[in-house]
Design a protein around this motif. Sequence first.
Motif: not given
Length: 109
Positions: A33-54
Amino acid sequence: NAAQPMQPAPGMPDADFEQLRNAMKSQDYDDTRLNTAKQAITGKRLNCNQLGLLLDVMSFESSKMELVKFAYPFLTDKDALNTVYNRFKFNSSIDELKKLGGGTPAGGR
């Protein structure tokens, strides 16, 4: 004049975010899960609400902490990091998050 609800900071587009979250949910282990998240997040924007859901998809506190530390540079609303504190069980984890965000540890309120 009714108060407008707070709009979340801009983050990952909803469709991309849902695709990421569903991909993480379909995996059995936090490390994948962590590897999937890292690949998807790299170079993108994320907000804290989305981070909480992850974080809600992750099983272990250590994995959640690793995800927050990785995602922190990509957050568009770093000042709202305190909104994910409730995803953590241990005060030591929350203290670590506060240091990341430049806040005061729980013992020094």
